[in-house]
Each structure stands twice: as C-alpha cells, then as structure tokens.
Design a protein around this motif. Structure first.
Motif, PDB file in Angstrom:
ATOM      1  N   LEU A 207      39.262  25.034  48.361  1.00  0.00           N
ATOM      2  CA  LEU A 207      40.112  24.215  47.500  1.00  0.00           C
ATOM      3  C   LEU A 207      41.300  25.007  46.947  1.00  0.00           C
ATOM      4  O   LEU A 207      42.408  24.491  46.825  1.00  0.00           O
ATOM      5  CB  LEU A 207      39.294  23.658  46.335  1.00  0.00           C
ATOM      6  CG  LEU A 207      38.250  22.589  46.653  1.00  0.00           C
ATOM      7  CD1 LEU A 207      37.349  22.368  45.430  1.00  0.00           C
ATOM      8  CD2 LEU A 207      38.911  21.283  47.060  1.00  0.00           C
ATOM      9  N   SER A 208      41.046  26.250  46.576  1.00  0.00           N
ATOM     10  CA  SER A 208      42.071  27.055  45.885  1.00  0.00           C
ATOM     11  C   SER A 208      43.009  27.791  46.828  1.00  0.00           C
ATOM     12  O   SER A 208      44.151  28.094  46.478  1.00  0.00           O
ATOM     13  CB  SER A 208      41.405  28.072  44.960  1.00  0.00           C
ATOM     14  OG  SER A 208      40.723  29.072  45.714  1.00  0.00           O
ATOM     15  N   GLY A 209      42.508  28.114  48.042  1.00  0.00           N
ATOM     16  CA  GLY A 209      43.310  28.912  48.962  1.00  0.00           C
ATOM     17  C   GLY A 209      43.363  30.378  48.579  1.00  0.00           C
ATOM     18  O   GLY A 209      44.153  31.144  49.149  1.00  0.00           O
ATOM     19  N   GLN A 210      42.527  30.796  47.638  1.00  0.00           N
ATOM     20  CA  GLN A 210      42.524  32.195  47.199  1.00  0.00           C
ATOM     21  C   GLN A 210      41.885  33.117  48.239  1.00  0.00           C
ATOM     22  O   GLN A 210      40.992  32.707  48.986  1.00  0.00           O
ATOM     23  CB  GLN A 210      41.738  32.337  45.889  1.00  0.00           C
ATOM     24  CG  GLN A 210      42.361  31.716  44.671  1.00  0.00           C
ATOM     25  CD  GLN A 210      41.388  31.724  43.500  1.00  0.00           C
ATOM     26  OE1 GLN A 210      40.517  30.857  43.411  1.00  0.00           O
ATOM     27  NE2 GLN A 210      41.528  32.698  42.617  1.00  0.00           N
ATOM     28  N   GLU A 211      42.327  34.356  48.232  1.00  0.00           N
ATOM     29  CA  GLU A 211      41.645  35.387  49.009  1.00  0.00           C
ATOM     30  C   GLU A 211      40.302  35.674  48.335  1.00  0.00           C
ATOM     31  O   GLU A 211      40.234  35.799  47.113  1.00  0.00           O
ATOM     32  CB  GLU A 211      42.491  36.661  49.045  1.00  0.00           C
ATOM     33  CG  GLU A 211      41.824  37.818  49.782  1.00  0.00           C
ATOM     34  CD  GLU A 211      42.613  39.110  49.682  1.00  0.00           C
ATOM     35  OE1 GLU A 211      42.041  40.170  50.018  1.00  0.00           O
ATOM     36  OE2 GLU A 211      43.791  39.068  49.255  1.00  0.00           O
ATOM     37  N   TYR A 212      39.243  35.777  49.130  1.00  0.00           N
ATOM     38  CA  TYR A 212      37.914  36.023  48.567  1.00  0.00           C
ATOM     39  C   TYR A 212      37.575  37.505  48.644  1.00  0.00           C
ATOM     40  O   TYR A 212      37.823  38.163  49.663  1.00  0.00           O
ATOM     41  CB  TYR A 212      36.858  35.219  49.325  1.00  0.00           C
ATOM     42  CG  TYR A 212      35.451  35.440  48.807  1.00  0.00           C
ATOM     43  CD1 TYR A 212      35.036  34.866  47.607  1.00  0.00           C
ATOM     44  CD2 TYR A 212      34.555  36.244  49.507  1.00  0.00           C
ATOM     45  CE1 TYR A 212      33.758  35.082  47.121  1.00  0.00           C
ATOM     46  CE2 TYR A 212      33.277  36.457  49.028  1.00  0.00           C
ATOM     47  CZ  TYR A 212      32.874  35.870  47.839  1.00  0.00           C
ATOM     48  OH  TYR A 212      31.604  36.100  47.358  1.00  0.00           O
ATOM     49  N   VAL A 213      37.017  38.027  47.549  1.00  0.00           N
ATOM     50  CA  VAL A 213      36.608  39.424  47.481  1.00  0.00           C
ATOM     51  C   VAL A 213      35.114  39.456  47.168  1.00  0.00           C
ATOM     52  O   VAL A 213      34.682  38.906  46.155  1.00  0.00           O
ATOM     53  CB  VAL A 213      37.386  40.196  46.393  1.00  0.00           C
ATOM     54  CG1 VAL A 213      37.035  41.676  46.447  1.00  0.00           C
ATOM     55  CG2 VAL A 213      38.886  39.991  46.565  1.00  0.00           C
ATOM     56  N   ASP A 214      34.333  40.098  48.014  1.00  0.00           N
ATOM     57  CA  ASP A 214      32.877  40.051  47.877  1.00  0.00           C
ATOM     58  C   ASP A 214      32.337  41.125  46.935  1.00  0.00           C
ATOM     59  O   ASP A 214      31.412  41.876  47.272  1.00  0.00           O
ATOM     60  CB  ASP A 214      32.207  40.167  49.249  1.00  0.00           C
ATOM     61  CG  ASP A 214      30.739  39.733  49.209  1.00  0.00           C
ATOM     62  OD1 ASP A 214      30.378  38.967  48.302  1.00  0.00           O
ATOM     63  OD2 ASP A 214      29.965  40.182  50.078  1.00  0.00           O
ATOM     64  N   ILE A 215      32.934  41.210  45.762  1.00  0.00           N
ATOM     65  CA  ILE A 215      32.384  42.017  44.671  1.00  0.00           C
ATOM     66  C   ILE A 215      32.552  41.197  43.402  1.00  0.00           C
ATOM     67  O   ILE A 215      33.298  40.219  43.378  1.00  0.00           O
ATOM     68  CB  ILE A 215      33.087  43.393  44.507  1.00  0.00           C
ATOM     69  CG1 ILE A 215      34.576  43.197  44.154  1.00  0.00           C
ATOM     70  CG2 ILE A 215      32.938  44.247  45.751  1.00  0.00           C
ATOM     71  CD1 ILE A 215      35.280  44.507  43.796  1.00  0.00           C
ATOM     72  N   TYR A 216      31.865  41.587  42.343  1.00  0.00           N
ATOM     73  CA  TYR A 216      31.998  40.856  41.090  1.00  0.00           C
ATOM     74  C   TYR A 216      33.321  41.205  40.411  1.00  0.00           C
ATOM     75  O   TYR A 216      33.807  42.336  40.500  1.00  0.00           O
ATOM     76  CB  TYR A 216      30.830  41.184  40.161  1.00  0.00           C
ATOM     77  CG  TYR A 216      29.502  40.659  40.651  1.00  0.00           C
ATOM     78  CD1 TYR A 216      29.315  39.308  40.924  1.00  0.00           C
ATOM     79  CD2 TYR A 216      28.424  41.522  40.850  1.00  0.00           C
ATOM     80  CE1 TYR A 216      28.101  38.826  41.384  1.00  0.00           C
ATOM     81  CE2 TYR A 216      27.198  41.049  41.307  1.00  0.00           C
ATOM     82  CZ  TYR A 216      27.043  39.701  41.574  1.00  0.00           C
ATOM     83  OH  TYR A 216      25.842  39.220  42.034  1.00  0.00           O
ATOM     84  N   ALA A 217      33.885  40.234  39.716  1.00  0.00           N
ATOM     85  CA  ALA A 217      35.159  40.441  39.021  1.00  0.00           C
ATOM     86  C   ALA A 217      35.038  41.524  37.959  1.00  0.00           C
ATOM     87  O   ALA A 217      35.999  42.261  37.706  1.00  0.00           O
ATOM     88  CB  ALA A 217      35.636  39.134  38.394  1.00  0.00           C
ATOM     89  N   THR A 218      33.876  41.624  37.330  1.00  0.00           N
ATOM     90  CA  THR A 218      33.682  42.677  36.314  1.00  0.00           C
ATOM     91  C   THR A 218      33.800  44.064  36.942  1.00  0.00           C
ATOM     92  O   THR A 218      34.373  44.975  36.339  1.00  0.00           O
ATOM     93  CB  THR A 218      32.307  42.527  35.647  1.00  0.00           C
ATOM     94  OG1 THR A 218      31.291  42.357  36.657  1.00  0.00           O
ATOM     95  CG2 THR A 218      32.268  41.326  34.722  1.00  0.00           C
ATOM     96  N   ALA A 219      33.269  44.228  38.167  1.00  0.00           N
ATOM     97  CA  ALA A 219      33.376  45.513  38.867  1.00  0.00           C
ATOM     98  C   ALA A 219      34.827  45.780  39.247  1.00  0.00           C
ATOM     99  O   ALA A 219      35.308  46.919  39.143  1.00  0.00           O
ATOM    100  CB  ALA A 219      32.495  45.513  40.108  1.00  0.00           C
TER     101      ALA A 219
END
Length: 245
Positions: A207-219
């Motif tokens: 839906l967003s078209g964002q690039e996905y990063v397979d780590i947590y945002a906090t990290a």
C-alpha cells in the motif's frame, strides 16, 4: 467530547492540509477491527482518526499527555478528546502487556483499535520489521479482522528539527481486511505470531510503496545514533589533529 474535539481540530486539519484517502469502504460500518498502520510521523495519530467516520483508539505514549507548554497541552487535549489511551513505556514488558490488554478491551466493545506494528516512528521513511507481540496477539485473541493502512508523505510535513509544519497533502491508503481467524487461540505460538505480523507488514508495504528493511526500527535508530556519534568523534579528532599541526 470525542465529536467536539474531532470537529475542533479535525476540521482545520482537513482545510489546511487537504489529506486524500483511498479505501474508506474497507472500514466496517460497525463491529471490531484492528487498523495496523505504518508510522512515519507524530501527525499520523492526528490525520488517520480525523479522516474516519468511526472513532479509532490508539495506544499513545504517556509523555504525550504530560508534556508541558502550549503544544503539550493541545496535544494532550486532542488525544484525550479522541479517546487515545496513555501507556507508560518506561517498563517495556509491562507497557506491552498493558497495550495488549487495552486493545482487547477496545475490540470487545465492538470498536476500532489502531496500532503501529513497527513500535516506533520510522527514522528514515522506510518500513521496518513489525513487532509480533502486540498486533498479532490482539488479533488472535479477539478474532478481529486486521485492516492494513499506509500513511503517505506525513513525514514530509514536519521533519525532525522543523518547528513550523509544511502545508502539503498527505495521503492515507486503506487495504482490504485480513482474516486470521484460522489461528484463533494460538496467540502464544511465536511462529504463528511472526507469520501473522509479516503478512500484515507485506500488505502495508504494498500500500505504501516503502522500501522494506528486515530489522526493527528501534535497532535502526540505535545504529543511526551510533553512526552520528562516531562521525562527531571523528570530526573532533580531525579538528584536534589539524589544530595540533
């Protein structure tokens, strides 16, 4: 108070920013549902509730209700007015359990419950790995459908360090409900929780078209902070070396 506050703040927001929305037909007219959204900006919690006819309850940081100053009082008034629930995040485990309990209670009343699966705002506009402890547990415990939501360009309205917001049109895309009733009662199976969360994040990414990063945002935030600190120290060392020379 909900209707009054929504009109008082939501009306001017609509006029000033003219947000666009796709997929409103995917929000049920009644009954419980979970809205799972990406999280780009503080303003996400303003725009999404403003654009829906039904009340949606999000879990909000307790600091949003206790910040001093005019901005703090206005923020607290808005969150209270639209029914947002404060959660003290100083104890991560306790906060998580409190959020889950609150979410289940909202859904058992037949209402809409909003959650940010990433757990925190994206530090760079990319979509990060969803945390399975909240979204999936609430969904499986209640059987409520999960509706993926994508906030678009909200991070551009007021970037970090900017006091005045930029007048531009943010967007909201609302996806079709996801049914996880086949996993009902399996909210303590970590593999099921991971699978449910990943499926929701995949729909948000589409839906967003964002690039996905397979780590947590906090990290990711820690990595960014550490890189900035290292760069600062390197700059100091280089300056000292030049001064010494």
């Amino acid at each position: 108070m909900y209707g009054t506050m929504k009109v008082a703040i939501g009306g001017p927001l609509k006029v000033a920013f003219r947000p666009w929305v796709e997929g409103l037909e995917n929000i049920p007219a009644e009954g419980p549902a979970i809205l799972a959204s990406n999280h780009l900006s503080f303003s996400d919690s303003f725009f999404l509730p403003t654009m829906l006819d039904r009340k949606v309850t999000f879990i909000a940081k307790a600091e949003y209700f206790t910040t001093p100053g005019l901005k703090g009082r206005l923020t607290a008034a808005f969150f209270k007015g639209v029914g947002q629930l404060p959660v003290d995040r100083s104890g991560a485990r306790g906060a998580g359990e409190a959020a889950i309990k609150s979410g289940i209670e909202v859904l058992e009343r037949g209402e809409l419950f909003g959650i940010y699966p990433e757990g925190t705002r994206s530090p760079d506009g990319r979509l990060y790995r969803g945390k399975p402890g909240g979204l999936a547990r609430v969904a499986l415990a209640t059987g409520a459908p999960v509706i993926p939501v994508a906030m678009i360009d909200t991070e551009k309205i007021q970037p970090p360090g900017k006091v005045m917001p930029k007048l531009m049109r943010p967007g909201i895309r609302i996806g079709k409900p996801l049914d996880f009733s086949r996993y009902h009662g399996m909210e303590h199976d970590r593999f099921v929780l991971r699978a449910v969360t990943d499926e929701v994040m995949y729909e948000i990414m589409k839906l967003s078209g964002q690039e996905y990063v397979d780590i947590y945002a906090t990290a990711a935030k820690r990595q960014i902070a550490e890189a900035a600190k290292a760069a600062k120290e390197a700059g100091k060392a280089e300056k000292a070396e030049k001064t010494g020379a």
